[in-house]
Design an enzyme around this catalytic site. Structure first.
Site, short mmCIF file in Angstrom:
data_model
loop_
_atom_site.label_atom_id
_atom_site.label_comp_id
_atom_site.label_asym_id
_atom_site.label_seq_id
_atom_site.Cartn_x
_atom_site.Cartn_y
_atom_site.Cartn_z
N CYS A 160 -16.76 12.87 -2.61
CA CYS A 160 -15.68 11.94 -2.26
C CYS A 160 -14.58 12.00 -3.31
CB CYS A 160 -16.25 10.54 -2.13
SG CYS A 160 -17.32 10.47 -0.70
N SER A 181 -12.12 10.05 0.29
CA SER A 181 -12.76 9.02 1.11
C SER A 181 -13.27 7.95 0.17
CB SER A 181 -13.90 9.68 1.90
OG SER A 181 -14.66 8.73 2.61
N CYS A 182 -12.95 6.68 0.46
CA CYS A 182 -13.27 5.65 -0.52
C CYS A 182 -13.79 4.37 0.15
CB CYS A 182 -12.02 5.35 -1.33
SG CYS A 182 -12.28 4.11 -2.60
N ASN A 191 -15.91 4.09 -8.86
CA ASN A 191 -15.01 5.21 -9.12
C ASN A 191 -13.93 4.86 -10.15
OD1 ASN A 191 -15.35 6.00 -5.63
ND2 ASN A 191 -16.34 7.06 -7.32
N TYR A 223 -16.11 -0.99 5.46
CA TYR A 223 -16.99 -0.94 6.63
C TYR A 223 -17.02 -2.32 7.29
CZ TYR A 223 -18.69 3.66 5.16
OH TYR A 223 -18.77 5.00 4.83
#
Ligand SMILES: Nc1nc(=O)c2c([nH]1)NC[C@@H]1CN(c3ccc(C(=O)N[C@@H](CCC(=O)O)C(=O)O)cc3)CN21
Ligand SMILES: O=c1ccn([C@H]2C[C@H](O)[C@@H](COP(=O)(O)O)O2)c(=O)[nH]1
Length: 283
Positions: A160, A181-182, A191, A223
């Site tokens: 990622c 992508s995070c 991160n 999400y």
């Protein structure tokens, strides 16, 4: 950190719903986010609006630096973050390249320290960067990339945060890190810490001053099952002052990082935070 909360709010206000086949979960998504961290001033970007586990995040990154490809080695260092991707994802469990329990395959660290050359042999991307920077050299390609499409089918997850590009101006070291992508509630918390700690460590072992770290994110998402906690709990909280990251000054070489360093060599000073929030994790 206001910039982190602004990104969360932006996803909620402006995000688009995107179906994700790999996880089977929908994500509210925005494209493009730029974060920056002042490593020189030791403004450690640890999330304060919930309890953050910085040692777990640093352990994950030290595992990449060591070229680990096994979730058990990550656990020994102090993080369980690779357990699920190594052992619970059906596509990976059924992949003939998986070497057994805890194997992650040819991801992150393997690419960074032992990229397989088509004509035989391996490339140690990190050693080359350390050698150049230590000698005051920035060849405008001080890049460690984990992104190897030719081997995606041999790993449990595509990287990622895939590329780290160092720059030297005089004796000040900069880092620009790229993320495709995070997972903003869970992954970004880690991160941010990793980008900061990577620059701080590289400055320390190459004898340079740390400058700014620039963190460039493409797909930033929340999400669906994480959304209520973000909207109704974390975003209702006020951020607290940033702590400092103290790294054992005895860490002087890449070998030190590879051999004896443990999470006891990292401390935060002045960390205040709101209560923990347990976000759901998508495998
Ligand atoms: N869906 C997903 N999101 C991610 O952020 C992510 C992946 N998958 N797969 C690969 C790695 C693993 N990462 C992870 C995995 C777990 C946590 C996690 O559970 N964090 C908790 C507890 C941390 C702890 O106790 O050490 C947290 O509250 O931050 C964070 C990042 C980041 N990456
Ligand atoms: O360092 C990391 C590693 C992973 N993530 C998140 C981003 C996504 O939610 C998943 C990976 O899924 P893909 O389908 O491969 O994009 O893991 C992260 O935020 N940070």
């Amino acid at each position: 950190m206001r910039a982190y909360l602004d990104l969360c709010q932006r996803i909620i206000d402006q995000g688009t719903w995107v179906e994700n086949e790999r996880t089977g979960k929908r994500c509210l998504t925005v494209i493009n986010a730029d974060l920056e961290y002042n490593v020189g001033a030791n403004e450690f970007p640890m999330i304060t609006t919930r309890k953050s586990y910085f040692k777990s995040a640093i352990a994950e990154f030290i595992g990449y630096i060591r070229g680990y490809d096994n979730a058990a080695d990550f656990r020994k260092l102090g993080t369980k973050t690779w357990d699920a991707n190594a052992n619970l994802n059906d596509a990976w469990l059924n992949n003939s390249h998986r070497k057994g329990e805890d194997d992650m395959g040819r991801v992150y660290g393997i690419q960074g320290r032992a990229w397989a050359k088509p004509d035989g042999g391996k490339i140690d991307q990190l050693q080359k960067i350390v050698d150049n920077l230590s000698n005051g050299i920035d060849d405008r390609a001080e890049i460690m990339t984990f992104y190897n499409p030719g081997e995606f089918h041999m790993g449990c997850l595509r990287p990622c945060m895939h590329t780290h590009n160092f720059s030297l101006l005089g004796d000040t070291l900069y880092l620009t890190s790229f993320q495709r992508s995070c997972d903003v509630p869970l992954g970004l918390n880690f991160n941010q810490i990793q980008v900061f700690a990577f620059l701080a460590l590289m400055a320390q072992i190459t004898g340079k001053k740390a400058g700014m770290a620039y963190h460039k994110i493409v797909n930033a998402h929340i999400y669906e099952d994480q959304l209520p906690l973000m909207k109704d709990v974390q975003l209702k909280r006020e951020p607290l002052p940033l702590p400092k990251l103290n790294i054992n000054p005895d860490i002087k070489t890449l070998k030190d990082l590879e051999t004896w360093v443990t999470m006891d060599d990292f401390e935060v000073e002045g960390y205040q935070c709101h209560d923990a929030i347990k976000y759901p994790f998508a495998v």
